[in-house]
Design an enzyme around this catalytic site. Structure first.
Site, mmCIF file in Angstrom:
data_model
loop_
_atom_site.group_PDB
_atom_site.id
_atom_site.type_symbol
_atom_site.label_atom_id
_atom_site.label_comp_id
_atom_site.label_asym_id
_atom_site.label_seq_id
_atom_site.Cartn_x
_atom_site.Cartn_y
_atom_site.Cartn_z
ATOM 1 N N LYS A 18 0.812 -1.220 0.000
ATOM 2 C CA LYS A 18 0.000 0.000 0.000
ATOM 3 C C LYS A 18 0.844 1.269 0.000
ATOM 4 O O LYS A 18 0.443 2.286 -0.568
ATOM 5 C CB LYS A 18 -0.970 0.007 1.179
ATOM 6 C CG LYS A 18 -0.330 0.116 2.556
ATOM 7 C CD LYS A 18 -1.406 0.133 3.636
ATOM 8 C CE LYS A 18 -0.815 0.280 5.027
ATOM 9 N NZ LYS A 18 -1.854 0.329 6.078
ATOM 10 N N ARG A 67 -9.399 -0.800 16.455
ATOM 11 C CA ARG A 67 -9.675 -0.484 15.056
ATOM 12 C C ARG A 67 -10.665 -1.557 14.583
ATOM 13 O O ARG A 67 -11.641 -1.824 15.268
ATOM 14 C CB ARG A 67 -8.391 -0.423 14.235
ATOM 15 C CG ARG A 67 -8.534 0.523 13.010
ATOM 16 C CD ARG A 67 -7.265 0.656 12.226
ATOM 17 N NE ARG A 67 -6.938 -0.555 11.470
ATOM 18 C CZ ARG A 67 -5.977 -0.628 10.548
ATOM 19 N NH1 ARG A 67 -5.242 0.439 10.271
ATOM 20 N NH2 ARG A 67 -5.738 -1.756 9.918
#
Length: 356
Positions: free
Chosen positions: A34, A129
């Site tokens: 990423k 998260r």
């Protein structure tokens, strides 16, 4: 003109180091791409290392991976959104999931595409998260394991990604126990406990990784050689895979303090004046890069050589003192980068990307 170098020998060295360590511990792993922001030049360098899996949080980047090499296993590493499910099933062999509704949609889409889609169920282990709460995990699994065209291949977790909660042996043992409970209750095999990210590597190197943890998703340590427990460089790894090169576009001796009535600058800051500096001067260099490209706090440099004074949208200002190295207009100033700095530079359309 500013540009970014990727030193392929250093990247290869880091990859080989990690490959050997993971092999020693019997752990499968994938490289997280990423940070490369879909740059095809750099994605090809990553593929040429010989990676078996590439992980990304942008489905367009995984589409590029499949276009370059369809045989590589692609993993989408954030919970999919409803509106990109078709692309997720098309371009990702595996996705990380924590919502029952989404997994049902994935099943329906996989049936339409006549594909088998693999899933890692993300489990909440304290960083708050994404993740299913541990006490809900068995019921969650019970509702999805028979869905058509969907195969649960792992339980995973993320730590140190939001609130800074660090991985520990106890947390990873708990995740491994969840796997055992589900396998016994449902008579189903779950191949992966994907509890490893870059921040977990020091536990493995220190022989503190539970045997049940057998899959890692690695980005930052691959590119920076970083031990995220103490921000050091892991012995045997290299912290110079990426190098930002910026050009001096002005070099002049100027006063240390501005003159005139002071108000807030475009960032909203008001300069504090040290009156003892009146009458003093130094050489100031202006670089062809600014806040649009990177926040100066993510630049790594020798502070004995110069000081970064600040930045505007497109220019970075240095104080070079008496300029002992005799820098001049057109010379290059080089920086190492912290992870978030490299991410910003790689996402900048304006910075050329090169391979050395």
């Amino acid at each position: 003109m500013a540009f970014l170098n990727l030193h392929k020998d250093n990247l290869h060295k880091n990859y080989q180091f990690l490959k050997e360590k993971f092999n020693e511990h019997g752990v499968a792993w994938g490289a997280v791409s990423k940070m490369l922001c879909g740059n095809e030049i750099y994605i090809k360098e990553l593929i040429d290392l010989g990676v078996d899996e590439i992980h990304d949080s942008r489905i367009s980047n995984l589409a590029k991976v499949k276009d370059i090499n369809p045989k590589i296993k692609t993993v989408y590493i954030k919970p999919p959104s409803k509106r990109n499910l078709a692309d997720v099933v098309t371009y990702a062999d595996v996705s990380l999931n924590s919502e029952l509704t989404t997994i049902r949609w994935i099943s329906e889409e996989a049936v339409r595409q006549e594909k088998k889609h693999q899933i890692i169920i993300m489990v909440e282990t304290g960083d708050l998260r994404e993740g299913v709460m541990g006490e809900d995990l068995v019921d969650f699994y019970a509702k999805i394991f028979r869905l058509p065209n969907v195969e649960v291949i792992g339980l995973g977790t993320n730590l140190n990604c939001l609130n800074g909660v660090m991985p520990s042996t106890d947390k990873l043992v708990q995740l491994s126990l969840y796997k055992q409970i589900i396998e016994l209750k449902f008579n189903k095999e779950i191949p992966w406990v994907s509890a490893g990210t870059s921040v977990t590597i020091p536990l493995m190197l220190n022989h503190q990784l539970p045997k049940g943890v057998n899959h890692f998703r690695v980005g930052e340590t691959l590119y920076f050689g970083a031990n995220l427990f103490d921000e050091s460089t892991i012995p045997g790894m290299n912290d110079s895979v990426f190098e930002l090169c910026t050009e001096i576009i002005e070099m002049q001796e100027k006063p240390l303090l501005p003159t005139g009535n002071l108000a807030a600058n475009p960032k909203g800051d008001i300069m504090e004046i040290d009156e003892s500096l009146y009458g003093q001067s130094s050489f100031r260099g202006i670089l062809d890069i600014g806040l649009l490209d990177v926040d100066p706090k993510y630049l790594i440099y020798d502070k004995d050589e110069f000081e970064v004074l600040g930045a505007s949208s497109d220019m970075l200002i240095l104080d070079l003192g008496k300029n002992p190295k005799n820098y001049k207009v057109g010379d290059l100033i080089r920086f190492k980068l912290k992870y978030m700095g490299a991410l910003a530079i790689l996402n900048s359309y304006y910075i050329e990307k090169r391979v050395i």
